[in-house]
Design a protein around this motif. Sequence first.
Motif, PDB file in Angstrom:
ATOM      1  N   ALA A 183       0.858  -1.198   0.000  1.00 21.33           N
ATOM      2  CA  ALA A 183       0.000   0.000   0.000  1.00 21.33           C
ATOM      3  C   ALA A 183       0.888   1.241   0.000  1.00 21.33           C
ATOM      4  O   ALA A 183       2.114   1.144   0.176  1.00 21.33           O
ATOM      5  CB  ALA A 183      -0.911  -0.001   1.218  1.00 21.33           C
ATOM      6  N   GLY A 184       0.247   2.390  -0.181  1.00 21.12           N
ATOM      7  CA  GLY A 184       0.998   3.640  -0.241  1.00 21.12           C
ATOM      8  C   GLY A 184       1.785   3.912   1.030  1.00 21.12           C
ATOM      9  O   GLY A 184       2.914   4.427   0.982  1.00 21.12           O
ATOM     10  N   SER A 185       1.208   3.568   2.168  1.00 21.84           N
ATOM     11  CA  SER A 185       1.895   3.831   3.435  1.00 21.84           C
ATOM     12  C   SER A 185       3.195   3.027   3.521  1.00 21.84           C
ATOM     13  O   SER A 185       4.224   3.542   3.962  1.00 21.84           O
ATOM     14  CB  SER A 185       0.984   3.470   4.617  1.00 21.84           C
ATOM     15  N   GLN A 186       3.133   1.757   3.107  1.00 16.46           N
ATOM     16  CA  GLN A 186       4.347   0.929   3.115  1.00 16.46           C
ATOM     17  C   GLN A 186       5.376   1.460   2.122  1.00 16.46           C
ATOM     18  O   GLN A 186       6.578   1.422   2.391  1.00 16.46           O
ATOM     19  CB  GLN A 186       4.016  -0.523   2.765  1.00 16.46           C
ATOM     20  N   TYR A 201       0.626  15.172  -2.740  1.00 17.81           N
ATOM     21  CA  TYR A 201      -0.300  15.383  -1.624  1.00 17.81           C
ATOM     22  C   TYR A 201      -1.598  14.589  -1.743  1.00 17.81           C
ATOM     23  O   TYR A 201      -1.855  13.940  -2.750  1.00 17.81           O
ATOM     24  CB  TYR A 201      -0.588  16.880  -1.519  1.00 17.81           C
ATOM     25  N   THR A 202      -2.402  14.775  -0.690  1.00 13.77           N
ATOM     26  CA  THR A 202      -3.684  14.086  -0.585  1.00 13.77           C
ATOM     27  C   THR A 202      -4.841  15.015  -0.934  1.00 13.77           C
ATOM     28  O   THR A 202      -5.883  14.565  -1.396  1.00 13.77           O
ATOM     29  CB  THR A 202      -3.843  13.585   0.872  1.00 13.77           C
ATOM     30  N   ALA A 203      -4.663  16.285  -0.681  1.00 12.35           N
ATOM     31  CA  ALA A 203      -5.780  17.216  -0.879  1.00 12.35           C
ATOM     32  C   ALA A 203      -5.269  18.574  -1.366  1.00 12.35           C
ATOM     33  O   ALA A 203      -5.529  19.604  -0.753  1.00 12.35           O
ATOM     34  CB  ALA A 203      -6.566  17.378   0.417  1.00 12.35           C
ATOM     35  N   VAL A 251       8.954  12.235  -4.290  1.00 12.57           N
ATOM     36  CA  VAL A 251       7.591  12.595  -4.712  1.00 12.57           C
ATOM     37  C   VAL A 251       6.649  11.463  -4.326  1.00 12.57           C
ATOM     38  O   VAL A 251       6.953  10.293  -4.549  1.00 12.57           O
ATOM     39  CB  VAL A 251       7.542  12.846  -6.235  1.00 12.57           C
ATOM     40  N   ASP A 252       5.529  11.817  -3.716  1.00  6.29           N
ATOM     41  CA  ASP A 252       4.452  10.855  -3.466  1.00  6.29           C
ATOM     42  C   ASP A 252       3.333  11.230  -4.434  1.00  6.29           C
ATOM     43  O   ASP A 252       2.551  12.141  -4.182  1.00  6.29           O
ATOM     44  CB  ASP A 252       3.991  10.975  -2.005  1.00  6.29           C
ATOM     45  N   MET A 253       3.306  10.510  -5.571  1.00 10.35           N
ATOM     46  CA  MET A 253       2.328  10.890  -6.622  1.00 10.35           C
ATOM     47  C   MET A 253       1.057  10.038  -6.534  1.00 10.35           C
ATOM     48  O   MET A 253       0.340   9.874  -7.533  1.00 10.35           O
ATOM     49  CB  MET A 253       2.953  10.805  -8.012  1.00 10.35           C
ATOM     50  N   ALA A 254       0.783   9.506  -5.319  1.00  8.68           N
ATOM     51  CA  ALA A 254      -0.349   8.583  -5.156  1.00  8.68           C
ATOM     52  C   ALA A 254      -1.620   9.090  -5.837  1.00  8.68           C
ATOM     53  O   ALA A 254      -2.275   8.350  -6.564  1.00  8.68           O
ATOM     54  CB  ALA A 254      -0.609   8.341  -3.670  1.00  8.68           C
ATOM     55  N   HIS A 255      -1.954  10.352  -5.617  1.00 10.21           N
ATOM     56  CA  HIS A 255      -3.221  10.859  -6.160  1.00 10.21           C
ATOM     57  C   HIS A 255      -3.174  11.113  -7.653  1.00 10.21           C
ATOM     58  O   HIS A 255      -4.159  10.903  -8.349  1.00 10.21           O
ATOM     59  CB  HIS A 255      -3.626  12.151  -5.426  1.00 10.21           C
ATOM     60  N   ILE A 256      -2.023  11.562  -8.137  1.00  7.92           N
ATOM     61  CA  ILE A 256      -2.000  12.081  -9.515  1.00  7.92           C
ATOM     62  C   ILE A 256      -1.245  11.171 -10.491  1.00  7.92           C
ATOM     63  O   ILE A 256      -1.010  11.560 -11.631  1.00  7.92           O
ATOM     64  CB  ILE A 256      -1.401  13.508  -9.538  1.00  7.92           C
ATOM     65  N   HIS A 309      -4.170   2.491  -6.933  1.00  7.28           N
ATOM     66  CA  HIS A 309      -5.634   2.362  -6.999  1.00  7.28           C
ATOM     67  C   HIS A 309      -6.391   3.683  -7.110  1.00  7.28           C
ATOM     68  O   HIS A 309      -7.603   3.694  -7.024  1.00  7.28           O
ATOM     69  CB  HIS A 309      -6.132   1.603  -5.774  1.00  7.28           C
ATOM     70  N   LYS A 310      -5.688   4.793  -7.274  1.00 10.20           N
ATOM     71  CA  LYS A 310      -6.427   6.059  -7.345  1.00 10.20           C
ATOM     72  C   LYS A 310      -6.613   6.420  -8.821  1.00 10.20           C
ATOM     73  O   LYS A 310      -7.306   5.676  -9.508  1.00 10.20           O
ATOM     74  CB  LYS A 310      -5.704   7.123  -6.532  1.00 10.20           C
ATOM     75  N   THR A 311      -6.030   7.554  -9.288  1.00  8.34           N
ATOM     76  CA  THR A 311      -6.244   7.881 -10.706  1.00  8.34           C
ATOM     77  C   THR A 311      -5.644   6.821 -11.637  1.00  8.34           C
ATOM     78  O   THR A 311      -6.023   6.735 -12.797  1.00  8.34           O
ATOM     79  CB  THR A 311      -5.655   9.264 -11.057  1.00  8.34           C
TER      80      THR A 311
END
Length: 449
Positions: free
Chosen positions: A103-106, A181-183, A206-211, A235-237
């Motif tokens: 997962a992203g946290s790991q 970021y998250t938001a 860079v944490d590109m989880a959202h984008i 699992h996001k965009t």
Amino acid sequence: MSLLSQFDPEMSEIINNEINRQRQGLEMIASENFVSRVVLEAMGTPLTNKYSEGYHGHRYYRGNQFIDDSESLAIERAEKLFNVHEGECEPERIMKANVQPHAGSQANMAAYMAMAKPGDKIMAMDLAHGGHLTHGSPVNFSGSLFNFVHYGVEKETHKLDMEKIRTQAKKEKPRIILAGYTAYPREIDFKAFGEIAREVGAYFMVDMAHIAGLISAGVHTDPIPHADVITTTTHKTLRGPRGAMILSKIEDRLQPPSPLIRGERQGGRGVKSKNLAKKVDFAVFPGMQGGPLDHIISAKAVAFAEALRPEFKEYAKQIVANAKALAESLTKNNIDLVSGGTDNHLILADLTKTGATGKEASLALEEVDIYVNKNMVPYDTRKPMNPSGIRIGTPALTTRGFNETEMKEIGKMIADIIHNINDESIKEKTRKRVKEMADAHPLYDGLVV
Ligand SMILES: Cc1ncc(COP(=O)(O)O)c(C=O)c1O
């Protein structure tokens, strides 16, 4: 009748209820999406049975020849998708993919461990301004293991001021500077971040989880030439299975590696080379995790194949077009937006002037089958459990085929609910319209478990 419904009707009913909830409502949580049927299929296979600790050619258990094939395919496709494949791209783009993080946290923990040691300083976005829990919250491993200092957005513009961030970085001299970021509804200047990191002798993460999906499709600026390590959820965009991945530069600009990773503390073996990607691999396994989720890794490969198709570029463009249409409609209907709008897939609405809190608004919207999350806004005077804002995203509805016209209508519906939070007749009318809109965009047609 499915095997599951025969064996375990109780759980089968719960799962079918959830599938129907997803079908009948408007899913507007910015971090969620709907995977395709082929990704779903890949997730539910006997690959879940295998133990494959280690990496291709270096596994602890036998019988991993096909798992090696699956993981290598996922890596190859990830590297192609972000155009970081050795031999196929410019030298400053070459990165290695690790597709094992659960997962992203790991993924974030492994990245920190590869580049820093506990107690080191990491500079990241303030959580109330859009950062994630793993970016230094005191209730998260990140905030208790590392010394986080935070930057934020400007009070007037709600945007990042890169000169202020440069000044802060010069003063703080962190080991890692983190962006992503998250938001945060605006484009991120990865080039400026990369320059600042080099000026102050820090790694740039860079944490590109959202984008990630937007970046892969070229509708958000690209962090790859500028970053040392990039983490992302899948699992996001990006619209893959729940999981994560890390891209790492091979050259480590800042020797020496962390003592934790070199194993000095435990007197154990570790990674002593100048190869940052190897340090990240070592931080994922054995540093952070045991056996990878092989069924999920195969599904990541399938999702990457989908994202490599030209249709995915159109999808990513439509996510942003839909978010802009929604933002316009909300603004027209007297809902204030943090930073005044959006450049990406999400909108942060500040409800202070409406008299409703984020919690009240998200509950009222849930009553009409519209799903969003309550969210802090920058400089929020309220608490995280009942903040002033809500976050709204378009990736999931865009997957269902919603367009700008529908987004404008949804914006008006959301505003009507928020401005009339106790009006049952508006809720009744909206609930009906939500159902009509959802029915017009079938989801997992015919799927029953
Ligand atoms: C920017 C960012 N990083 C990391 C994560 C963590 O991902 P996960 O929930 O998979 O641990 C999230 C989740 O929302 C996120 O928004």
